[in-house]
Design a protein around this motif. Structure first.
Motif, short mmCIF file in Angstrom:
data_model
loop_
_atom_site.label_atom_id
_atom_site.label_comp_id
_atom_site.label_asym_id
_atom_site.label_seq_id
_atom_site.Cartn_x
_atom_site.Cartn_y
_atom_site.Cartn_z
N ASP A 1 34.77 37.04 14.19
CA ASP A 1 34.79 35.71 13.59
C ASP A 1 34.95 34.65 14.69
OD1 ASP A 1 37.73 34.94 13.84
OD2 ASP A 1 37.83 36.91 12.89
N LEU A 2 34.76 33.41 14.31
CA LEU A 2 34.69 32.36 15.31
C LEU A 2 35.97 32.22 16.09
CD1 LEU A 2 32.77 29.64 13.34
CD2 LEU A 2 31.91 31.27 14.98
N HIS A 3 37.10 32.46 15.41
CA HIS A 3 38.37 32.32 16.10
C HIS A 3 38.51 33.39 17.17
CE1 HIS A 3 42.49 31.45 16.88
NE2 HIS A 3 42.82 32.70 16.61
N SER A 4 38.19 34.63 16.82
CA SER A 4 38.35 35.74 17.78
C SER A 4 37.41 35.60 18.96
CB SER A 4 38.08 37.07 17.10
OG SER A 4 38.57 37.06 15.81
N ARG A 5 36.31 34.91 18.76
CA ARG A 5 35.35 34.81 19.85
C ARG A 5 35.95 34.16 21.08
NH1 ARG A 5 29.57 33.34 17.00
NH2 ARG A 5 29.51 35.24 15.78
#
Ligand SMILES: [Zn+2]
Ligand SMILES: [Zn+2]
Ligand SMILES: [Zn+2]
Ligand SMILES: [Zn+2]
Ligand SMILES: [Zn+2]
Ligand SMILES: [Zn+2]
Lengths: 419, 334
Positions: B261-265
């Motif tokens: 997900d965008l946060h983990s990226r």
């Protein structure tokens, strides 16, 4: 903060509101929200809220039609490279509280939205800010392409006093806009709160100068209609409108975002030399000219003098070349190829057997049948004959600028372009 | 590293819209099979759904002549069993996809037999964005108010770059547009390429405006160059562009690069962008240029100085009204 005691403790979102009328919080909520205005009586006499979506959509369609007929009557040529000055009236009148919390606060909030939207739609354009108070006009920011710089300096200048001066503001803008290149479209947008103007000389002369200087002046009033503003707009080919409330004001100001149909003799066609820099790879270190810092995120390299800049579009600080990317140019093309307004499907044409619609929106797959299995109001594209819901209609015309139906079939596409 | 309010993002529900390029002309020439490609993509989609029970996947097939929705994991058809048995996973998708490819082939036969058409990416992108807007409108589908829905779009593309540079046929279009000038039928191919370029860019900008990241996975043989066009699309919207070096291990590439997900990226070492090509090509010779001249009226790009714009016929350095009237007179004289 004179009635903190009367305020429930958990209402922390209204803290900064000063209560001057001596009304209780609940009373204020009624006088200011006018919640009863959005109610109507149904057949059985029960109160219910007005179904606003249909009304809003009807208004939106009326606007769209007006725009389309405008574009058809004039030559479809739009001023894509605009130099716009926003004149903000910070006279005493701007502190009036008929808009919540004050006219000034509403103006700055909407100007912020406007500036962002403006650069989104006109990436090749420039904006400058001018304020007028105490009978004089002063330049807040010079013409430039960075939305953040304008918004920041406007937020830092929020005091109002004295009278507004239309003439001084116009003279200042006129002298500044005289220096821009001849291919640019000169525009002024005046946000006027006052009902008077305090001028040192003959304003009629200034208006004629503006007309000669090929400036398109538009005014949005916040109080009432004024003859001099109307006269100014008529003379210079701009538009004049008076806002009723905040949402109306927002609507009016955002109407100035799309490029106006160019008035043919207002600008000279020219070739502009531009550079198309490439984005450097992530992790390559270089010192940028805009912040004068070493950056690793990868900026753009000026093709002529090879210096690094962080953002596009901009002007190279070393060699003065206008730097832009090809997507920036592509962003403006949709103004040149607008999509046609969709046609409303009436209840009678729905029953016509030659016109069968699938009753699902072609764009978002939402069913267009309401609970009673009666088809809801919908629209169709006159080119590809696909059916769309109201929300998609608005999204397609205001943001997407593509018809999903026309784009989905190669065959229909060649038909439409051959017409 | 961004210190964003992390708690709000960790439990995100994802809506993933996938556009799948089924261009038969590409797959018939390509060394690996479409079915191999599809099985790896399906495994990837399955893993997305398994990551969270509220995740939703929508698949749009992009063909040469049409594009259409082939799968929606939230639709009842995929869960409800009519005869008491559970339907096979993705049976619906495979069925729809087969139907779609057959239809698409039929349309191809009816059209130009000699040319190799590119895929209709603009259509599937436009549809995908309409779908995402609908999800925006319906608000959070989740009972817990703190969980945010993540909107996200992956393009699987095999299409070659569309030429941004346009030759004289585009010039005809413009005249056609402003003066109702008739164009010959044979010019339509190049004309539609230009319109499709504008249409795809419009969709990309709209995605950017509603902050929908567009990830793109470019399928091509290992020695071919990157797609500047998909690179731009992902860069503009904040997504990831990736060209898998070989298709055998596609699932691994997909789950390593795109599944997060965008946060983990922010915490991962993802393929770094090797620079994005933002150069334009001139309308006169289709040459890629880094400095050029732009017409102030119609924004056509030229590599050298001209006295008159060949696109909109404005004379440079002269008032437009003069140019237009001489032009009209000429037109009448013809
Ligand atoms: Zn910098
Ligand atoms: Zn330079
Ligand atoms: Zn819809
Ligand atoms: Zn259409
Ligand atoms: Zn050239
Ligand atoms: Zn031109």
């Amino acid at each position: 903060m004179n009635n903190i005691a009367g305020r429930p403790l958990n209402e922390d979102d209204e803290e900064d509101e000063v209560n001057e009328d001596g009304l209780e919080a609940w009373e204020r909520a009624y006088t200011e929200d006018r919640s009863w205005e959005s109610l109507q009586e149904d057949e059985s006499g029960l109160l219910r809220s007005i179904d606003t979506t249909a009304i809003q959509h009807a208004q939106y369609r009326r606007r769209l039609r007006a725009l389309a007929s405008n574009a058809a009557s004039a030559r479809i040529q739009k001023g894509l490279i605009r130099y716009l000055y926003i004149v903000v009236d910070l006279s005493k009148a701007a502190s009036e509280r008929d808009f919540r919390p004050s006219r000034m606060a509403v103006i700055t909030k909407q100007v912020e939205t406007f500036i962002r939207e403006f650069f989104d739609q006109n990436p090749l354009s420039h904006v400058g800010l001018v304020t007028t108070k105490d009978g004089v006009a002063s330049c807040l920011t010079d013409l430039g392409g960075s939305p953040e710089a304008h918004i920041k300096s406007l937020m830092g200048k929020l005091e109002c006093s004295g009278d507004a001066s239309l003439q001084n503001a116009l003279d200042l803008v006129h002298s500044n806009l005289n220096q821009i290149p001849s291919y640019g479209h000169r525009e002024v947008l005046i946000l006027y709160s006052a009902l008077s103007t305090c001028d040192p000389g003959d304003i009629m002369e200034t208006i004629q100068n503006c007309k000669k200087g090929k400036m398109r002046c538009s005014v949005i009033g916040l109080a009432a209609e004024m003859f001099i503003c109307k006269h100014l707009c008529q003379e210079t080919g701009g538009t004049y409108s008076v806002a009723l409330d905040e949402s109306h004001f927002k609507e009016l100001i955002l109407e100035h975002c799309p490029p106006p149909p160019a008035i043919a003799e207002y600008a000279t066609a020219n070739l502009i030399k531009m550079g198309f820099p490439q984005r450097a790879a992530e992790g390559s270190v270089a010192i940028c000219t805009c912040h004068e810092e070493a950056k690793t995120e990868g900026g753009y390299t000026c093709p002529r003098c090879k210096v690094r800049v962080c953002e596009l579009p901009t002007e190279c600080r070393i060699c003065g070349l206008t730097l832009i990317s090809s997507p920036h140019l592509a962003r403006s093309y949709h103004h040149l190829f607008p999509i046609v307004p969709f046609v409303e499907i009436s209840a009678s044409s729905q029953n016509d057997p030659s016109h069968r619609f699938p009753n699902t929106c072609f764009g978002c797959q939402e069913s267009l049948l309401s609970q009673g299995n009666k088809p809801e109001l919908s629209v169709y594209c006159p080119k590809c004959k696909q059916q769309f819901c109201f929300d998609c209609d608005i999204y397609i015309h205001e943001s997407l600028h593509n018809c999903p139906g026309c784009e989905s079939f190669r065959h229909s596409k060649s038909i439409t372009t051959a017409q | 590293m961004p210190s964003a309010p992390s708690k709000n993002y960790t439990d995100d529900v994802s809506l993933l819209v996938v556009t799948l390029d089924t261009n038969p002309f590409f797959w018939s020439d390509f060394p690996s099979h479409f079915s191999d490609f599809l099985s790896q993509v399906l495994a990837f989609l399955n893993s997305i759904i398994l990551l969270g029970q509220l995740n939703q996947v929508v698949v749009i097939a992009t063909g040469c002549n049409s594009c259409s929705y082939v799968y929606d994991s939230s639709s009842n058809k995929n869960h409800a069993s009519t005869n008491g048995t559970m339907p096979a996973l993705y049976s619906n998708l495979l069925h729809n996809l087969d139907e779609f490819i057959a239809n698409d082939k039929q349309l191809t036969k009816a059209h130009e037999p000699g040319t190799v058409p590119s895929s209709l990416l603009s259509g599937s992108l436009s549809k995908a964005l309409c779908y995402i807007q609908r999800a925006f409108r319906s608000g959070p589908m989740h009972p817990q108010p703190r969980v945010r829905l993540r909107y996200w779009l992956i393009i699987f593309s095999v299409c070659k770059d569309l030429p941004m540079g346009l030759n004289s046929t585009y010039l005809m279009i413009f005249t056609f547009y402003t003066f109702n000038f008739c164009i010959a039928v044979s010019l339509q191919i190049t004309l539609s390429i230009f319109f499709r370029y504008v249409a795809i860019m419009n969709a990309i900008f709209s995605a950017q405006r509603s902050s929908v990241p567009v990830d793109s996975c470019y399928i091509a043989s290992s020695n071919s160059s990157n797609s500047a066009f998909l690179q731009q699309a992902s860069y503009i919207t904040g997504g990831i562009y990736y060209k898998p070096p070989q298709l055998d291990g596609l699932f691994q590439y997909l789950s390593a690069v795109f599944a997060t997900d965008l946060h983990s990226r922010a915490f991962l070492r993802l393929p770094k962008s090797l620079g994005v090509d933002f150069r334009a090509s001139c309308f006169c010779h289709k040459k890629t240029i880094d400095t050029g001249y732009v017409c102030s009226v119609c924004l056509s790009i030229f590599c050298e100085h001209h006295d008159k714009c060949s696109t909109c016929s404005s004379v440079f350095g002269q008032s437009q009204s003069v140019a237009a009237s001489t032009d009209n007179r000429k037109r009448k004289a013809e």
